[in-house]
Design a protein around this motif. Structure first.
Motif, short mmCIF file in Angstrom:
data_model
loop_
_atom_site.label_atom_id
_atom_site.label_comp_id
_atom_site.label_asym_id
_atom_site.label_seq_id
_atom_site.Cartn_x
_atom_site.Cartn_y
_atom_site.Cartn_z
N ARG A 133 0.82 -1.22 0.00
CA ARG A 133 0.00 0.00 0.00
C ARG A 133 0.85 1.26 0.00
O ARG A 133 0.32 2.36 -0.14
CB ARG A 133 -0.91 0.00 1.24
CG ARG A 133 -1.91 -1.14 1.20
CD ARG A 133 -3.27 -0.69 1.70
NE ARG A 133 -4.27 -1.67 1.35
CZ ARG A 133 -4.88 -2.46 2.21
NH1 ARG A 133 -4.61 -2.35 3.49
NH2 ARG A 133 -5.78 -3.31 1.81
N VAL A 186 0.54 -7.98 -4.27
CA VAL A 186 1.41 -9.12 -4.46
C VAL A 186 0.55 -10.21 -5.06
O VAL A 186 -0.68 -10.17 -4.90
CB VAL A 186 2.04 -9.61 -3.13
CG1 VAL A 186 3.00 -8.58 -2.60
CG2 VAL A 186 0.97 -9.92 -2.07
N GLN A 215 0.13 -9.89 -11.35
CA GLN A 215 -1.07 -10.68 -11.66
C GLN A 215 -0.64 -12.15 -11.76
O GLN A 215 0.12 -12.54 -12.65
CB GLN A 215 -1.80 -10.22 -12.93
CG GLN A 215 -2.48 -8.86 -12.77
CD GLN A 215 -3.56 -8.83 -11.68
OE1 GLN A 215 -4.17 -9.85 -11.36
NE2 GLN A 215 -3.78 -7.67 -11.09
N SER A 216 -1.16 -12.95 -10.83
CA SER A 216 -0.71 -14.34 -10.73
C SER A 216 -0.90 -15.09 -12.05
O SER A 216 -0.07 -15.93 -12.41
CB SER A 216 -1.44 -15.06 -9.59
OG SER A 216 -2.85 -14.98 -9.78
#
Ligand code: GSH
Length: 175
Positions: free
Chosen positions: A3, A17, A29-30
């Protein structure tokens, strides 16, 4: 950390994350990280254009409607300083139950989400599902037999480790 203005400036403007740093690349972005890792390593890679699109379909479903709800639900229930509002928790639980039902039905007729071999779609969807039932207040595996069998199948793959064995910071202080 995610943040802080510094994190947004230097690491990820989205303030989230995970972030994957590899060579000169910085990815977030996973689903993007999984796609990159599968393409680079050849592991868990969807085989054809149809499979790639199908994997993307399930990864987006997961990010929005399964782990996209399970993450905030677990956070509000287990990690947040203020307990979550029961109306909000009830809304999220309804959405989670619906998504788990969709996934359980999908897995009734195939061992993995895309068919007979595991791909990044499975890896995305399992994200929160190995956490202990106490953290959710309900037992996903006990209530969804096809999901339970699939989780066991993935757990048996070479190299599988429990998320708490590979992530830093667990157990959390005071828990
Ligand atoms: N769709 C994103 C979601 C990432 C996400 O929400 N990460 C959480 C932690 S698991 C986060 O960074 N939350 C910080 C925030 O929303 O302020 C992905 O799959 O990478």
């Amino acid at each position: 950390m995610p943040r802080t203005p510094e994190y947004r400036e230097n690491v990820n403007e989205m303030g989230e994350v995970p972030v994957l740093v590899h060579g000169g690349k910085k990815l977030s972005q996973s689903g993007v990280c999984l796609t990159y890792l599968a393409e680079r390593s050849g592991k868990f890679r969807p085989d054809s254009e149809d499979e790639r699109l199908e994997a993307l379909r399930w990864i987006i479903f997961d990010n929005q409607k399964l782990n996209g709800y399970l993450g905030p639900y677990r956070f509000l229930r287990t990690l947040a300083k203020q307990p979550g509002d029961p109306t909000v928790l009830g809304f999220l639980k309804g959405r989670i139950d619906n998504s788990l039902g969709i996934l359980d039905k999908r897995l009734a007729s195939r061992p993995y989400v895309l068919g007979d071999h595991p791909t990044i779609a499975d890896l995305s969807l399992v994200a929160y599902l190995y956490y202990p039932p106490e953290e959710f207040g309900f037992d996903i595996a006990a209530n969804h037999k096809n999901i339970a069998a699939w989780l066991d199948r993935i757990k048996s793959l070479p190299g599988w480790r429990h998320p708490y064995d590979v992530m830093p910071g667990h157990p959390l202080p005071g828990r």
